[in-house]
Write a protein that holds these residues in place. Sequence first.
Motif, PDB file in Angstrom:
ATOM      1  N   HIS A   1      38.782 -27.951  82.961  1.00  0.00           N
ATOM      2  CA  HIS A   1      38.753 -27.348  84.303  1.00  0.00           C
ATOM      3  C   HIS A   1      39.290 -25.921  84.322  1.00  0.00           C
ATOM      4  CE1 HIS A   1      38.348 -27.939  88.738  1.00  0.00           C
ATOM      5  NE2 HIS A   1      37.383 -28.717  88.276  1.00  0.00           N
TER       6      HIS A   1
ATOM      7  N   ARG B   1      34.268 -39.802  80.278  1.00  0.00           N
ATOM      8  CA  ARG B   1      35.133 -38.624  80.345  1.00  0.00           C
ATOM      9  C   ARG B   1      36.556 -39.124  80.502  1.00  0.00           C
ATOM     10  NH1 ARG B   1      35.615 -34.183  85.203  1.00  0.00           N
ATOM     11  NH2 ARG B   1      37.331 -35.502  85.857  1.00  0.00           N
TER      12      ARG B   1
ATOM     13  N   GLU C   1      29.370 -25.652  85.641  1.00  0.00           N
ATOM     14  CA  GLU C   1      29.250 -26.315  86.945  1.00  0.00           C
ATOM     15  C   GLU C   1      29.448 -25.357  88.111  1.00  0.00           C
ATOM     16  OE1 GLU C   1      32.379 -29.337  86.408  1.00  0.00           O
ATOM     17  OE2 GLU C   1      33.527 -28.311  87.963  1.00  0.00           O
TER      18      GLU C   1
ATOM     19  N   GLU D   1      34.762 -29.555  78.151  1.00  0.00           N
ATOM     20  CA  GLU D   1      34.112 -28.903  79.305  1.00  0.00           C
ATOM     21  C   GLU D   1      34.982 -27.825  79.933  1.00  0.00           C
ATOM     22  OE1 GLU D   1      32.901 -31.840  82.131  1.00  0.00           O
ATOM     23  OE2 GLU D   1      33.167 -30.475  83.822  1.00  0.00           O
ATOM     24  N   ASP D   2      34.345 -26.751  80.357  1.00  0.00           N
ATOM     25  CA  ASP D   2      35.014 -25.685  81.117  1.00  0.00           C
ATOM     26  C   ASP D   2      36.377 -25.344  80.526  1.00  0.00           C
ATOM     27  OD1 ASP D   2      32.927 -25.345  82.871  1.00  0.00           O
ATOM     28  OD2 ASP D   2      33.762 -26.597  84.447  1.00  0.00           O
TER      29      ASP D   2
ATOM     30  N   TYR E   1      44.611 -32.233  87.358  1.00  0.00           N
ATOM     31  CA  TYR E   1      43.188 -32.318  87.643  1.00  0.00           C
ATOM     32  C   TYR E   1      42.555 -33.526  86.952  1.00  0.00           C
ATOM     33  CZ  TYR E   1      38.312 -31.966  87.165  1.00  0.00           C
ATOM     34  OH  TYR E   1      37.003 -32.311  87.185  1.00  0.00           O
TER      35      TYR E   1
ATOM     36  N   ARG F   1      25.736 -27.006  82.432  1.00  0.00           N
ATOM     37  CA  ARG F   1      26.017 -28.008  83.458  1.00  0.00           C
ATOM     38  C   ARG F   1      25.565 -27.639  84.869  1.00  0.00           C
ATOM     39  NH1 ARG F   1      28.997 -31.895  83.588  1.00  0.00           N
ATOM     40  NH2 ARG F   1      30.546 -31.330  85.154  1.00  0.00           N
TER      41      ARG F   1
ATOM     42  N   ASP G   1      37.363 -32.720  80.367  1.00  0.00           N
ATOM     43  CA  ASP G   1      37.201 -31.552  81.234  1.00  0.00           C
ATOM     44  C   ASP G   1      38.522 -30.788  81.313  1.00  0.00           C
ATOM     45  OD1 ASP G   1      36.552 -29.734  83.165  1.00  0.00           O
ATOM     46  OD2 ASP G   1      35.855 -31.195  84.654  1.00  0.00           O
TER      47      ASP G   1
HETATM   48 MG   LIG Z   1      34.078 -30.291  85.518  1.00  0.00          MG
END
Ligand SMILES: [Mg+2]
Length: 403
Positions: free
Chosen positions: A213, A147, A263, A237-238, A159, A284, A211
């Motif tokens: 986030h 990642r 998540e 992701e997200d 982040y 996730r 990610d």
């Molecule tokens: Mg994450």
Amino acid sequence: MKIIDARVIVTCPGRNFVTLKLITDSGLYGIGDATLNGRELAVSSYLEEHVVPALIGRDASRIEDTWQYLYRGAYWRRGPVTMSAISAVDMALWDIKAKAAQMPLYQLLGGKSRERVMTYAHCTGKDIDSCLEEVARHVELGYKAVRVQAGIPGIKTIYGVAKHEGERYEPADADIPAEHVWSTEKYLNHVPQLFAAVRERFGHDLHLLHDVHHRLTPIEAARLGKAVEPYHLFWLEDCVPAENQESLRLIREHTTTPLAIGEVFNSIHDCREMIQNQWIDYIRTPLTHGGGITHVRRIADFASLYHVRTGFHGPTDLSPVCLGAAVHFDTWVPNFGVQEHMPHDALTDSVFPHDYRFEDGHFLVGESPGHGVDIDEEAAAKYPFKRASLPVNRLEDGTLWHW
Ligand SMILES: [Mg+2]
Ligand SMILES: O=C(O)[C@H](O)[C@@H](O)[C@H](O)[C@H](O)CO
């Protein structure tokens, strides 16, 4: 086999963990992870005040009935606090059942679907160059998937990027939430450059993940997904907050970049629409927040009907108990994708002895009965709870934003 005692153990060997230990009259015990980062004591109190008293005297072999008892019976369904508490009970009961059967947990679930479990590591750097060095280091360690998150010019704290070189990224780093400042435009302009640089140096075999986030709107996420298509990510992701599942539709309609999410989900209802509409590729939701093995298995089976694979959340804020149980689940689940791996430090590992192993970018499941993770209660008692909060994020004009 009756439950005769239950203990909620809160410990902070560097970071906070909540563990439930269920002890039976047969002498067998099981443990489950109930850690909810930044809200740990809400779950420990839920367990101690409302769950443990009702567990004493119950038949430890009735996992499904206990799950339904705690979920339907409470009347107040779902939510991270409730579901983390239920998860811990469920994980501990599966641990006990597997120990009683003298089998490693993956055998009870249905046996091995694979020999080893692919993991992805976090590579972070304050800029693209230092991030590339981290990727090189992880490739050297054997990882097949990484990642990638780098600092963005003009954004002070971002982040996923460690504060100092060589440190691990840790979001829960302050007594009260730290405040970060965010600029979507700066971020969107920079990320494609990062992935171009990674592909140029490392070629096309390495799996790359990223990610977001939750910080984009659907149309911004669609733009990012399209922009990184030439670098064919394993997943993005997200990319948006997902209370509104339909948000994923618009992103899906615009890009072939695979999407991972979940998540922060706690139940099958949080992802039902996005799975059955095939708006996502990876789910996730981890065992600790998704109702334990009993409920996450239900999500995974449902997902398998729609070509959606698992990619469990695995940061250091989930304890080795969750990770150990996840490695068993990952070894069994037919629609496995990847397992996140943010290694726990040596102190945490000493409090939670375990038999899963990392080798050549993969986890290898252990063969001891149960999920293979224990807690050293004496060691745990040496590290009292220490409050740690996740940050908040604001736009440059001060508007509170997703982090
Ligand atoms: Mg994450
Ligand atoms: O993909 C990840 O690993 C996550 O996004 C974590 O870094 C979370 O932010 C953290 O688990 C919050 O508690």
